[in-house]
Design an enzyme around this catalytic site. Sequence first.
Site, PDB file in Angstrom:
ATOM      1  N   GLU A  94       0.868  -1.163   0.000  1.00  0.00           N
ATOM      2  CA  GLU A  94       0.000   0.000   0.000  1.00  0.00           C
ATOM      3  C   GLU A  94       0.917   1.228   0.000  1.00  0.00           C
ATOM      4  O   GLU A  94       1.807   1.331   0.841  1.00  0.00           O
ATOM      5  CB  GLU A  94      -0.853  -0.013   1.277  1.00  0.00           C
TER       6      GLU A  94
ATOM      7  N   LYS B   5       4.743   0.857   9.019  1.00  0.00           N
ATOM      8  CA  LYS B   5       4.816   2.148   8.350  1.00  0.00           C
ATOM      9  C   LYS B   5       4.176   3.243   9.190  1.00  0.00           C
ATOM     10  O   LYS B   5       4.632   4.375   9.185  1.00  0.00           O
ATOM     11  CB  LYS B   5       4.135   2.058   6.975  1.00  0.00           C
TER      12      LYS B   5
ATOM     13  N   ARG C  21       5.872 -12.825   9.221  1.00  0.00           N
ATOM     14  CA  ARG C  21       6.446 -11.487   9.079  1.00  0.00           C
ATOM     15  C   ARG C  21       7.845 -11.466   9.644  1.00  0.00           C
ATOM     16  O   ARG C  21       8.139 -12.163  10.601  1.00  0.00           O
ATOM     17  CB  ARG C  21       5.661 -10.517   9.970  1.00  0.00           C
TER      18      ARG C  21
HETATM   19  P1  ATP Z   1       3.092  -2.158   7.673  1.00  0.00           P
HETATM   20  O1  ATP Z   1       2.297  -2.846   8.730  1.00  0.00           O
HETATM   21  O2  ATP Z   1       4.511  -2.015   7.956  1.00  0.00           O
HETATM   22  O3  ATP Z   1       2.457  -0.890   7.220  1.00  0.00           O
HETATM   23  P2  ATP Z   1       1.822  -3.609   5.674  1.00  0.00           P
HETATM   24  O4  ATP Z   1       1.644  -5.059   5.843  1.00  0.00           O
HETATM   25  O5  ATP Z   1       0.666  -2.715   5.896  1.00  0.00           O
HETATM   26  O6  ATP Z   1       3.074  -3.161   6.480  1.00  0.00           O
HETATM   27  P3  ATP Z   1       1.836  -3.436   2.878  1.00  0.00           P
HETATM   28  O7  ATP Z   1       2.311  -2.285   2.119  1.00  0.00           O
HETATM   29  O8  ATP Z   1       0.393  -3.711   2.920  1.00  0.00           O
HETATM   30  O9  ATP Z   1       2.439  -3.270   4.309  1.00  0.00           O
HETATM   31  O10 ATP Z   1       2.625  -4.748   2.530  1.00  0.00           O
HETATM   32  C1  ATP Z   1       3.111  -5.115   1.273  1.00  0.00           C
HETATM   33  C2  ATP Z   1       3.559  -6.532   1.358  1.00  0.00           C
HETATM   34  O11 ATP Z   1       4.681  -6.626   2.217  1.00  0.00           O
HETATM   35  C3  ATP Z   1       2.483  -7.411   1.922  1.00  0.00           C
HETATM   36  O12 ATP Z   1       2.384  -8.590   1.171  1.00  0.00           O
HETATM   37  C4  ATP Z   1       2.945  -7.696   3.313  1.00  0.00           C
HETATM   38  O13 ATP Z   1       2.510  -8.946   3.724  1.00  0.00           O
HETATM   39  C5  ATP Z   1       4.462  -7.602   3.186  1.00  0.00           C
HETATM   40  N1  ATP Z   1       5.048  -7.209   4.451  1.00  0.00           N
HETATM   41  C6  ATP Z   1       4.799  -6.109   5.178  1.00  0.00           C
HETATM   42  N2  ATP Z   1       5.503  -6.121   6.314  1.00  0.00           N
HETATM   43  C7  ATP Z   1       6.223  -7.246   6.309  1.00  0.00           C
HETATM   44  C8  ATP Z   1       7.145  -7.837   7.219  1.00  0.00           C
HETATM   45  N3  ATP Z   1       7.471  -7.253   8.363  1.00  0.00           N
HETATM   46  N4  ATP Z   1       7.706  -9.027   6.890  1.00  0.00           N
HETATM   47  C9  ATP Z   1       7.400  -9.613   5.723  1.00  0.00           C
HETATM   48  N5  ATP Z   1       6.544  -9.111   4.831  1.00  0.00           N
HETATM   49  C10 ATP Z   1       5.945  -7.949   5.115  1.00  0.00           C
HETATM   50 MG    MG Z   2      -1.039  -2.350   5.692  1.00  0.00          MG
END
Ligand code: ATP
Ligand code: MG
Length: 747
Positions: free
Chosen positions: A31, A268, A258
């Site tokens: 996102e 983020k 994760r």
């Molecule tokens: P955050 O919680 O940091 O905002 P998010 O999961 O909302 O992260 P997205 O931009 O939705 O972030 O994630 C993009 C991709 O990266 C998704 O497939 C998510 O599963 C993966 N991702 C995000 N954080 C991690 C992590 N800590 N380890 C592995 N993969 C991750």
């Molecule tokens: Mg997210």
Amino acid sequence: MNESKNFLRTIVEEDLKSGKYKEIVTRFPPEPNGFPHIGHAKSIFINFGIAKDYNGHCNLRMDDTNPTKEDTKYVEALKDAVEWLGYEWDKSVRFTSDYFPQIHDYAIQLIKMGKAYVDSLSEEEIREYRGTVTEAGKRSKYAQRSVEENLDLFERMKKGEFKEGEHILRAKIDMSAANMKMRDPLMYRIRHVEHFRTGDEWAVYPMYDFAHCLSDYIEGVTHSICTLEFENNRDIYNWVLDTLELTPPRPYQHEFARLGINYTVMSKRKLLELVEGGQVSGWDDPRLPTIAGYRRKGYTPESIITFCDSVGIAKANSMVDVAQLEFCIRDDLNTKVPRVMCVLDPIKVTIENYEGSESIDASYYPEDVPKEGIRALPFSREIYIERDDFNENPPKGYFRLTPEQPVRLKHAYIISCKEVIKDTNGKTVEIIAEYSPASKSGSDTSGIKVKSAIQWVSAAEAKEVEVRLYDRLFSVEAPQGVEDINPDSLKIIKNALIEPAVISERPDERFQFERQGYFYADPVDYTTQKPVFNKIVGLKDSYSKKKKATPVKTQEKKVQIDGEVVAMSEKQQVLFDKYTSELKLNSEVANTLARDENLSSFYEQTLVELNSPVNLANIVTNEVAREIKETSVDTLKFTAKQIAELVKMIDDKTISNKIAKQVFEEMAKSGENPEKIVEAKGLVQISDPAKISPIIDEIIAKNPDNVAKFKAGNKKLLGFFVGQVLKATGGKANPQVVNKLVAEKLK
Ligand code: ATP
Ligand code: MG
């Protein structure tokens, strides 16, 4: 790389083998609401890595369904990160917003099938009606609406006729499903906000659960890989695709754990707080776990990829020690970057007996780095060394310059201290030194022994540089918020001094500053007039000592010797591994042995004679090593066989460790057999309680005060009594037996 097998790859291989898919298509679907972090790097590594290794492709898709927080600057940051890590996405960057019309059509289709309805409950009612884990939910009365009414309402929602929250589109699944997510999940909500790409074209936006599976399907994704928190969403994912009876091939969702790292926050949202709160200088602040931050700090993409590979892919969330990431960058740079000299906290040294100046050719790379390059090091009467590298009152084990101890200037001469000049506050401001003309590195005939070599720069030619030393942003392993911020996470040194070639030749962007760590020419602030270097990582892990060992897959193999850290050759590493894992030597002992060919070969010879690796290693690394240093291997008076005999006597408790040292001294002088020495000097250990007992009684009788104190609770005095007994027997009494007897007698 990338070939380490994991459960995701097993699934992919099976799906290819069974013919379920002809080509593997994955996607990385962030996102665009913040800069990507190291967790995203893992996801990028997995998605792009799998596509690459199985000849498929991976899409980069911006999951832009929440118009309030998204921005093009984040889109750019995501593209940058993927490219920098070395991956290429298929065709152009994709956006979920490109599929809004198609996703909308699928919603209409579900309404027509009677599988979706417009609900008009308030947000609070929706929550209430959902029920709990133990109680079934209750369906909204609006679920009774006819297909026509739903179509009409949904159309008007889309046109913007209603306020936010007035209506919502829901899937009609099961209000008593055990998986709460399946209790008529929300599919579309009203939002009157400008979308950064579609403007105000839409007043309704699809929810993640509805948009994600359909975007995957539209793109022909085969394996929709996401993190564990989406496990319960998998049922919706499948329900949407199955209910719409989409033509195959269709994607399936697979979850992995994760990545979490200690001493930092990762989401983020939390990173945004730090950026907006001014705790850091921006998304690329080198203290942040963002990819832009690591990049600015000087990490290489290779090191990040190696790290992502080394942490593995699991089904259970876990916390990875940041030391493991630091190991990866250190290991990567070790074989790549030039070694140069920079003095961070300079103190002037005037070499009294040196006249004129000269230029010393010095290699940028140590012998075990397969790279070539030489620079000229100007040398003169006035130089600067690190304030730390001189000590007037040195602690034990201090190997650098002291009033009594000479030191080598790396690549140059040996100097010794003649005089220390202080200011009125007693602070040392200058050292007057003398150099040995015969001690030049590479052609040293001086015979002077030094214990280490230190970095230095020539005063006239050195360049002033700014050095930014970064430490962990948080001082606790699992930080909760700003209150856990490490107040000393950034230290700026404005006038460090560096050898001139680094600036004039600029042989690389990244350097090892000898004995300091790895540094990177800051890509933003560096200019030739005002060079700025960021510390990437130190030469060794300065944290791990304080903590329990952490399960790091690869073992740190660079250890400090005489204040310098040098990598091991392959041969040395093989020995080191054998000593630590097979022979169970501690890593310090193994390190000493492995790095010294004379020592290790002597040790190997003793092993042939006696199977007692630990005790043999002890004598070899301490006693034998000292002797070799003082004389040489060829003139040793004793043989490996005799050392084995000596250790055998320790093993059978004929002599104590302490006596063994005494015996060794004699062996080194006379070359006599250890048994002979022990016999002749009557050094056999006394273990017979009948012989020790009377000695103890005597000592107890002589020290009534201490006996009273001991009995009153001062248990530390046990050591006093044991020591007295050992002294009385000339060190021959078996300490274990003495200990036991003393304790009994004082009870
Ligand atoms: P955050 O919680 O940091 O905002 P998010 O999961 O909302 O992260 P997205 O931009 O939705 O972030 O994630 C993009 C991709 O990266 C998704 O497939 C998510 O599963 C993966 N991702 C995000 N954080 C991690 C992590 N800590 N380890 C592995 N993969 C991750
Ligand atoms: Mg997210």
